[in-house]
Design a protein around this motif. Structure first.
Motif, PDB file in Angstrom:
ATOM      1  N   ALA A  55      13.473   3.352 -10.357  1.00 24.67           N
ATOM      2  CA  ALA A  55      12.310   3.661 -11.183  1.00 24.67           C
ATOM      3  C   ALA A  55      12.169   5.166 -11.314  1.00 24.67           C
ATOM      4  CB  ALA A  55      11.044   3.068 -10.571  1.00 24.67           C
ATOM      5  N   LEU A  56      11.654   5.604 -12.452  1.00 25.63           N
ATOM      6  CA  LEU A  56      11.359   7.027 -12.608  1.00 25.63           C
ATOM      7  C   LEU A  56      10.015   7.366 -11.980  1.00 25.63           C
ATOM      8  CD1 LEU A  56      11.921   9.845 -13.672  1.00 25.63           C
ATOM      9  CD2 LEU A  56      10.849   9.172 -15.830  1.00 25.63           C
ATOM     10  N   ASN A  57       9.003   6.527 -12.193  1.00 27.21           N
ATOM     11  CA  ASN A  57       7.662   6.812 -11.678  1.00 27.21           C
ATOM     12  C   ASN A  57       7.442   6.267 -10.279  1.00 27.21           C
ATOM     13  OD1 ASN A  57       6.648   8.319 -13.785  1.00 27.21           O
ATOM     14  ND2 ASN A  57       5.621   6.594 -14.786  1.00 27.21           N
ATOM     15  N   GLU A  58       7.459   4.938 -10.153  1.00 24.39           N
ATOM     16  CA  GLU A  58       7.126   4.367  -8.852  1.00 24.39           C
ATOM     17  C   GLU A  58       7.629   2.940  -8.709  1.00 24.39           C
ATOM     18  OE1 GLU A  58       4.670   2.897 -11.688  1.00 24.39           O
ATOM     19  OE2 GLU A  58       3.965   4.851 -10.998  1.00 24.39           O
ATOM     20  N   ILE A  59       7.769   2.545  -7.434  1.00 26.46           N
ATOM     21  CA  ILE A  59       8.017   1.153  -7.067  1.00 26.46           C
ATOM     22  C   ILE A  59       6.892   0.750  -6.124  1.00 26.46           C
ATOM     23  CG2 ILE A  59       9.615  -0.489  -6.023  1.00 26.46           C
ATOM     24  CD1 ILE A  59      11.901   1.412  -6.708  1.00 26.46           C
ATOM     25  N   VAL A  60       6.289  -0.412  -6.381  1.00 27.84           N
ATOM     26  CA  VAL A  60       5.087  -0.819  -5.659  1.00 27.84           C
ATOM     27  C   VAL A  60       5.345  -2.126  -4.922  1.00 27.84           C
ATOM     28  CG1 VAL A  60       2.647  -1.430  -5.867  1.00 27.84           C
ATOM     29  CG2 VAL A  60       3.649   0.279  -7.424  1.00 27.84           C
ATOM     30  N   VAL A  61       4.993  -2.141  -3.651  1.00 29.87           N
ATOM     31  CA  VAL A  61       4.949  -3.380  -2.881  1.00 29.87           C
ATOM     32  C   VAL A  61       3.502  -3.853  -2.896  1.00 29.87           C
ATOM     33  CG1 VAL A  61       5.298  -4.478  -0.662  1.00 29.87           C
ATOM     34  CG2 VAL A  61       6.841  -2.673  -1.389  1.00 29.87           C
ATOM     35  N   GLY A  62       3.255  -5.040  -3.415  1.00 32.71           N
ATOM     36  CA  GLY A  62       1.890  -5.541  -3.519  1.00 32.71           C
ATOM     37  C   GLY A  62       1.799  -6.999  -3.141  1.00 32.71           C
ATOM     38  N   LYS A  63       0.587  -7.524  -3.179  1.00 32.95           N
ATOM     39  CA  LYS A  63       0.356  -8.907  -2.787  1.00 32.95           C
ATOM     40  C   LYS A  63       0.284  -9.802  -4.020  1.00 32.95           C
ATOM     41  CE  LYS A  63      -4.666  -8.202  -2.571  1.00 32.95           C
ATOM     42  NZ  LYS A  63      -5.856  -8.285  -1.730  1.00 32.95           N
ATOM     43  N   LEU A  64       0.727 -11.045  -3.844  1.00 31.39           N
ATOM     44  CA  LEU A  64       0.654 -12.023  -4.922  1.00 31.39           C
ATOM     45  C   LEU A  64      -0.642 -12.825  -4.869  1.00 31.39           C
ATOM     46  CD1 LEU A  64       4.290 -13.434  -5.189  1.00 31.39           C
ATOM     47  CD2 LEU A  64       3.062 -12.073  -6.875  1.00 31.39           C
ATOM     48  N   ILE A  65      -1.235 -12.967  -3.674  1.00 31.23           N
ATOM     49  CA  ILE A  65      -2.497 -13.693  -3.532  1.00 31.23           C
ATOM     50  C   ILE A  65      -3.621 -12.674  -3.446  1.00 31.23           C
ATOM     51  CG2 ILE A  65      -3.811 -15.339  -2.150  1.00 31.23           C
ATOM     52  CD1 ILE A  65      -1.144 -16.444  -1.159  1.00 31.23           C
TER      53      ILE A  65
END
Length: 300
Positions: free
Chosen positions: A150-160
Motif C-alpha cells: 500500500a502507498l498510504n496504509e494497511i489496517v488491521v481491524g475487527k469484523l464484528i
C-alpha cells in the motif's frame, strides 16, 4: 530537496496514459480538455479500453500490454483515483500526476481548473518527481503466506463491530505493546495525512522514510501513535480467543485474516513516483487542504 529529483525534458516517444474516475461529474469534459491539449502538442496518449467505452469517447485506447512504452500517467479524480493508477502501474517505474476533481485530492498536483497551466509546466520540464515509500505486509497462516502493498496504509481491524480485539505487537522480534480497541493502522509517511490522521496520528513529511503505528479507538490509557524507523519490522498476533479480523489495503482491498495468522509489517525498498509542480510545498498543501488561509489569500 531530499527524496526528490528534477527531471529535464520529456521523451515524446513515450505515451501518456489518462486514467479518469469515470463516475465523477465533469470528468468527461476534463478528459477531452486534457486529450485535446496533448493532441495539439504532439504527445501520444491513450485511455484504457474500458474507460473510453464507459465515457463513450472516441479517443485512442489500448491495454497496458499492447500500449508500448508509457512515460507518464495522468489521473483525473481524487486520491482514490491516484491510488488506483499507482496500483495499475506497479513495477513499471512510471510517474503519476493527479488532476483533482475529488474532494480533498491531497496526492494530486492541481485542481481541475488549473489543468491546462499544469500541462504547460509539465511538458516544459517544470516539475519534480517525489519518490514515496510504500508499506508492505505479509500474512502467514498454516504454512501459506500472502503479501500486500500500500502507498498510504494497511489496517488491521475487527469484523464484528461490537467486540474489542486484543493485539500484541513485536518490534524487531521483541515484545512492544498489547493493544485493545478497534484495530491498528500501519502507515507510510505519505499515508500520515490519510486514515492515520483521522485516528490521531502525526503529520509527517513524505520525504521521510518511516513507519507510523496508530491505534484505532484504543480502550487503554496509553495509546499514543508511534513513529518507527523504516528498517523496523512489526509482527502482530491476536491474543486470547480467535477473533475475526480484516486487513484493509489503502481502503481499496479488504480481506479476512485467517484465524491464528501472524502478520508482519515493514517498509518497502521500492518507491512510487508522484509528479509535482516545481513550486509545490508539502506544508503549503497541508495548510491549504486542512486549515483556514490567511486573510485575503486565495485558496485556489
Amino acid at each position: 530537496m531530499v527524496g526528490k529529483t528534477q527531471l529535464l525534458g520529456n521523451d515524446h516517444r513515450k505515451k501518456v496514459l489518462i486514467i479518469p474516475h469515470v463516475r465523477k461529474p465533469g470528468v468527461k469534459e476534463l478528459v477531452l480538455e486534457v486529450s485535446n491539449w496533448l493532441e495539439r502538442h504532439g504527445a501520444p496518449y491513450f485511455l484504457l479500453e474500458r474507460d473510453a467505452a464507459t465515457l463513450g469517447l472516441d479517443l485512442p485506447f489500448a491495454s497496458l500490454d499492447s500500449a508500448g512504452e508509457i512515460g507518464l500517467v495522468i489521473a483525473l479524480g481524487g486520491d482514490g483515483t491516484m491510488l488506483h493508477a499507482i496500483d495499475l502501474m506497479r513495477g513499471m517505474d512510471v510517474p503519476v500526476v493527479g488532476i483533482n476533481i475529488g474532494k480533498l485530492g491531497f496526492l494530486t498536483a492541481v485542481d481541475a481548473h488549473h489543468s491546462v497551466s499544469a500541462l504547460d509546466d509539465i511538458f516544459a520540464g517544470k516539475y519534480v518527481i517525489s519518490e514515496r515509500m510504500p508499506v508492505g505486509c505479509t500474512v502467514s497462516s498454516t504454512g501459506e503466506s500472502s503479501v500486500y502493498r500500500a502507498l498510504n496504509e494497511i489496517v488491521v481491524g475487527k469484523l464484528i463491530r461490537e467486540r474489542l480485539i486484543h493485539i500484541s505487537t513485536y518490534v524487531n522480534g521483541l515484545f512492544f505493546m498489547r493493544y485493545s480497541g478497534d484495530g491498528l493502522i500501519f502507515a507510510s509517511s505519505t499515508g500520515s495525512t490519510a486514515y492515520s490522521l483521522s485516528a490521531g496520528g502525526p503529520i509527517v513529511t513524505p520525504d521521510l522514510r518511516c513507519l507510523l503505528l496508530t491505534p484505532i479507538c484504543a480502550h487503554m490509557l496509553f495509546a499514543r501513535p508511534m513513529v518507527l524507523d523504516a528498517t523496523d519490522r512489526v509482527m502482530v498476533t491476536v491474543e486470547g480467543a480467535p477473533e475475526r479480523l480484516s486487513l484493509s489495503v489503502d481502503g481499496r482491498l479488504d480481506v479476512e485474516i485467517p484465524s491464528g495468522a501472524a502478520i508482519e509489517f515493514y517498509a518497502l525498498e521500492e518507491t512510487v513516483k508522484i509528479m509535482e509542480l516545481v513550486d509545490a510545498s508539502f506544508y503549503g498543501t497541508v495548510r491549504r487542504k486542512f486549515m483556514r488561509p490567511p486573510a485575503g489569500e486565495d485558496m485556489s
